[in-house]
Design a protein around this motif. Structure first.
Motif, PDB file in Angstrom:
ATOM      1  N   LEU A   1      -0.135 102.798  21.485  1.00  0.00           N
ATOM      2  CA  LEU A   1      -1.168 103.570  22.139  1.00  0.00           C
ATOM      3  C   LEU A   1      -1.870 104.484  21.134  1.00  0.00           C
ATOM      4  O   LEU A   1      -3.087 104.566  21.127  1.00  0.00           O
ATOM      5  CB  LEU A   1      -0.547 104.368  23.283  1.00  0.00           C
ATOM      6  N   ILE A   2      -1.116 105.119  20.282  1.00  0.00           N
ATOM      7  CA  ILE A   2      -1.712 106.010  19.284  1.00  0.00           C
ATOM      8  C   ILE A   2      -2.504 105.204  18.255  1.00  0.00           C
ATOM      9  O   ILE A   2      -3.588 105.598  17.844  1.00  0.00           O
ATOM     10  CB  ILE A   2      -0.623 106.857  18.588  1.00  0.00           C
ATOM     11  N   LEU A   3      -1.980 104.065  17.872  1.00  0.00           N
ATOM     12  CA  LEU A   3      -2.642 103.251  16.867  1.00  0.00           C
ATOM     13  C   LEU A   3      -3.972 102.691  17.362  1.00  0.00           C
ATOM     14  O   LEU A   3      -4.877 102.434  16.569  1.00  0.00           O
ATOM     15  CB  LEU A   3      -1.717 102.114  16.415  1.00  0.00           C
ATOM     16  N   SER A   4      -4.125 102.522  18.671  1.00  0.00           N
ATOM     17  CA  SER A   4      -5.370 101.958  19.202  1.00  0.00           C
ATOM     18  C   SER A   4      -6.564 102.843  18.869  1.00  0.00           C
ATOM     19  O   SER A   4      -7.648 102.336  18.568  1.00  0.00           O
ATOM     20  CB  SER A   4      -5.275 101.731  20.704  1.00  0.00           C
ATOM     21  N   LEU A   5      -6.389 104.142  18.895  1.00  0.00           N
ATOM     22  CA  LEU A   5      -7.476 105.049  18.538  1.00  0.00           C
ATOM     23  C   LEU A   5      -7.873 104.866  17.074  1.00  0.00           C
ATOM     24  O   LEU A   5      -9.061 104.857  16.736  1.00  0.00           O
ATOM     25  CB  LEU A   5      -7.069 106.502  18.800  1.00  0.00           C
ATOM     26  N   VAL A   6      -6.894 104.666  16.215  1.00  0.00           N
ATOM     27  CA  VAL A   6      -7.167 104.438  14.791  1.00  0.00           C
ATOM     28  C   VAL A   6      -7.935 103.130  14.610  1.00  0.00           C
ATOM     29  O   VAL A   6      -8.914 103.068  13.854  1.00  0.00           O
ATOM     30  CB  VAL A   6      -5.845 104.420  13.981  1.00  0.00           C
ATOM     31  N   VAL A   7      -7.523 102.080  15.308  1.00  0.00           N
ATOM     32  CA  VAL A   7      -8.199 100.782  15.210  1.00  0.00           C
ATOM     33  C   VAL A   7      -9.644 100.900  15.679  1.00  0.00           C
ATOM     34  O   VAL A   7     -10.563 100.387  15.030  1.00  0.00           O
ATOM     35  CB  VAL A   7      -7.439  99.698  16.013  1.00  0.00           C
ATOM     36  N   VAL A   8      -9.865 101.594  16.795  1.00  0.00           N
ATOM     37  CA  VAL A   8     -11.227 101.763  17.310  1.00  0.00           C
ATOM     38  C   VAL A   8     -12.090 102.523  16.308  1.00  0.00           C
ATOM     39  O   VAL A   8     -13.231 102.134  16.038  1.00  0.00           O
ATOM     40  CB  VAL A   8     -11.222 102.490  18.677  1.00  0.00           C
ATOM     41  N   LYS A   9     -11.552 103.572  15.736  1.00  0.00           N
ATOM     42  CA  LYS A   9     -12.337 104.362  14.778  1.00  0.00           C
ATOM     43  C   LYS A   9     -12.651 103.560  13.511  1.00  0.00           C
ATOM     44  O   LYS A   9     -13.750 103.644  12.980  1.00  0.00           O
ATOM     45  CB  LYS A   9     -11.618 105.666  14.447  1.00  0.00           C
ATOM     46  N   ILE A  10     -11.707 102.773  13.032  1.00  0.00           N
ATOM     47  CA  ILE A  10     -11.955 101.945  11.846  1.00  0.00           C
ATOM     48  C   ILE A  10     -12.991 100.870  12.153  1.00  0.00           C
ATOM     49  O   ILE A  10     -13.910 100.640  11.357  1.00  0.00           O
ATOM     50  CB  ILE A  10     -10.646 101.323  11.327  1.00  0.00           C
ATOM     51  N   CYS A  11     -12.865 100.217  13.308  1.00  0.00           N
ATOM     52  CA  CYS A  11     -13.846  99.193  13.690  1.00  0.00           C
ATOM     53  C   CYS A  11     -15.239  99.790  13.819  1.00  0.00           C
ATOM     54  O   CYS A  11     -16.224  99.177  13.403  1.00  0.00           O
ATOM     55  CB  CYS A  11     -13.440  98.519  14.997  1.00  0.00           C
ATOM     56  N   ASP A  12     -15.321 100.981  14.374  1.00  0.00           N
ATOM     57  CA  ASP A  12     -16.623 101.625  14.500  1.00  0.00           C
ATOM     58  C   ASP A  12     -17.168 102.038  13.140  1.00  0.00           C
ATOM     59  O   ASP A  12     -18.342 101.834  12.848  1.00  0.00           O
ATOM     60  CB  ASP A  12     -16.538 102.848  15.417  1.00  0.00           C
ATOM     61  N   LYS A  13     -16.321 102.585  12.312  1.00  0.00           N
ATOM     62  CA  LYS A  13     -16.763 103.061  11.005  1.00  0.00           C
ATOM     63  C   LYS A  13     -17.320 101.933  10.144  1.00  0.00           C
ATOM     64  O   LYS A  13     -18.284 102.106   9.416  1.00  0.00           O
ATOM     65  CB  LYS A  13     -15.597 103.749  10.288  1.00  0.00           C
ATOM     66  N   TYR A  14     -16.716 100.759  10.238  1.00  0.00           N
ATOM     67  CA  TYR A  14     -17.128  99.626   9.404  1.00  0.00           C
ATOM     68  C   TYR A  14     -17.869  98.536  10.192  1.00  0.00           C
ATOM     69  O   TYR A  14     -17.992  97.419   9.709  1.00  0.00           O
ATOM     70  CB  TYR A  14     -15.920  99.044   8.676  1.00  0.00           C
ATOM     71  N   THR A  15     -18.340  98.879  11.389  1.00  0.00           N
ATOM     72  CA  THR A  15     -19.081  97.967  12.279  1.00  0.00           C
ATOM     73  C   THR A  15     -18.413  96.604  12.427  1.00  0.00           C
ATOM     74  O   THR A  15     -19.036  95.572  12.239  1.00  0.00           O
ATOM     75  CB  THR A  15     -20.556  97.805  11.835  1.00  0.00           C
ATOM     76  N   LEU A  16     -17.146  96.631  12.758  1.00  0.00           N
ATOM     77  CA  LEU A  16     -16.372  95.416  12.995  1.00  0.00           C
ATOM     78  C   LEU A  16     -16.234  95.199  14.503  1.00  0.00           C
ATOM     79  O   LEU A  16     -16.241  96.168  15.263  1.00  0.00           O
ATOM     80  CB  LEU A  16     -14.984  95.546  12.369  1.00  0.00           C
ATOM     81  N   PRO A  17     -16.090  93.952  14.947  1.00  0.00           N
ATOM     82  CA  PRO A  17     -15.899  93.712  16.384  1.00  0.00           C
ATOM     83  C   PRO A  17     -14.549  94.267  16.841  1.00  0.00           C
ATOM     84  O   PRO A  17     -13.533  94.075  16.171  1.00  0.00           O
ATOM     85  CB  PRO A  17     -15.955  92.191  16.507  1.00  0.00           C
ATOM     86  N   LEU A  18     -14.544  94.937  17.949  1.00  0.00           N
ATOM     87  CA  LEU A  18     -13.345  95.625  18.419  1.00  0.00           C
ATOM     88  C   LEU A  18     -12.315  94.678  19.050  1.00  0.00           C
ATOM     89  O   LEU A  18     -11.116  94.815  18.816  1.00  0.00           O
ATOM     90  CB  LEU A  18     -13.753  96.703  19.432  1.00  0.00           C
ATOM     91  N   SER A  19     -12.759  93.733  19.826  1.00  0.00           N
ATOM     92  CA  SER A  19     -11.850  92.879  20.598  1.00  0.00           C
ATOM     93  C   SER A  19     -10.780  92.174  19.767  1.00  0.00           C
ATOM     94  O   SER A  19      -9.595  92.231  20.128  1.00  0.00           O
ATOM     95  CB  SER A  19     -12.636  91.839  21.389  1.00  0.00           C
ATOM     96  N   PRO A  20     -11.117  91.508  18.669  1.00  0.00           N
ATOM     97  CA  PRO A  20     -10.065  90.806  17.917  1.00  0.00           C
ATOM     98  C   PRO A  20      -8.992  91.741  17.366  1.00  0.00           C
ATOM     99  O   PRO A  20      -7.803  91.404  17.384  1.00  0.00           O
ATOM    100  CB  PRO A  20     -10.809  90.125  16.769  1.00  0.00           C
TER     101      PRO A  20
END
Length: 120
Positions: free
Chosen positions: A1-20
């Motif tokens: 659960l905590i790691l999901s926020l990190v993944v979302v922020k990294i995907c947003d920062k580098y314009t990566l698709p979130l779903s995969p």
């Protein structure tokens, strides 16, 4: 659960698709939990009833979990190949990860997660 926020922020920062990346994180956490007695409650019961050492448990359950993680990576990559092939690893100019207000960032994260997973 905590790691999901990190993944979302990294995907947003580098314009990566979130779903995969979110799907890979969730499924990998579930598969990886099989490797140790502390990974999930069922493993604790099996470990206690089998009366084996932590090292022995990991030596028996670690390899199948590792194989599962490799298979998971292959399947996620195949399933999301179109999204991943068009993804660019570029730093976003306007990233909510850089905002000063955590509440606003959390609202934007929730909106993005809902939008990206609506298709599932």
């Amino acid at each position: 659960l905590i790691l999901s926020l990190v993944v979302v922020k990294i995907c947003d920062k580098y314009t990566l698709p979130l779903s995969p990346y979110m799907m890979a994180m969730a499924t990998s956490a579930n598969i990886g939990s099989a490797a140790t007695p502390l990974g999930n409650p069922k493993n604790m019961v099996v470990h206690a009833k089998a009366n084996i050492s932590f090292i022995r448990f990991v030596s028996k359950m670690g390899p199948p979990a590792l194989v599962g993680l490799v298979v998971n990576t292959v399947l996620i990559t195949l399933y999301y190949r179109s999204e991943l092939s068009t993804a660019t690893f570029a730093k976003s100019e306007s990233s909510f990860a850089d905002t000063d207000s955590d509440d606003d960032a959390d609202d934007e994260i929730g909106t993005r997660i809902n939008k990206d997973f609506r298709m599932l």
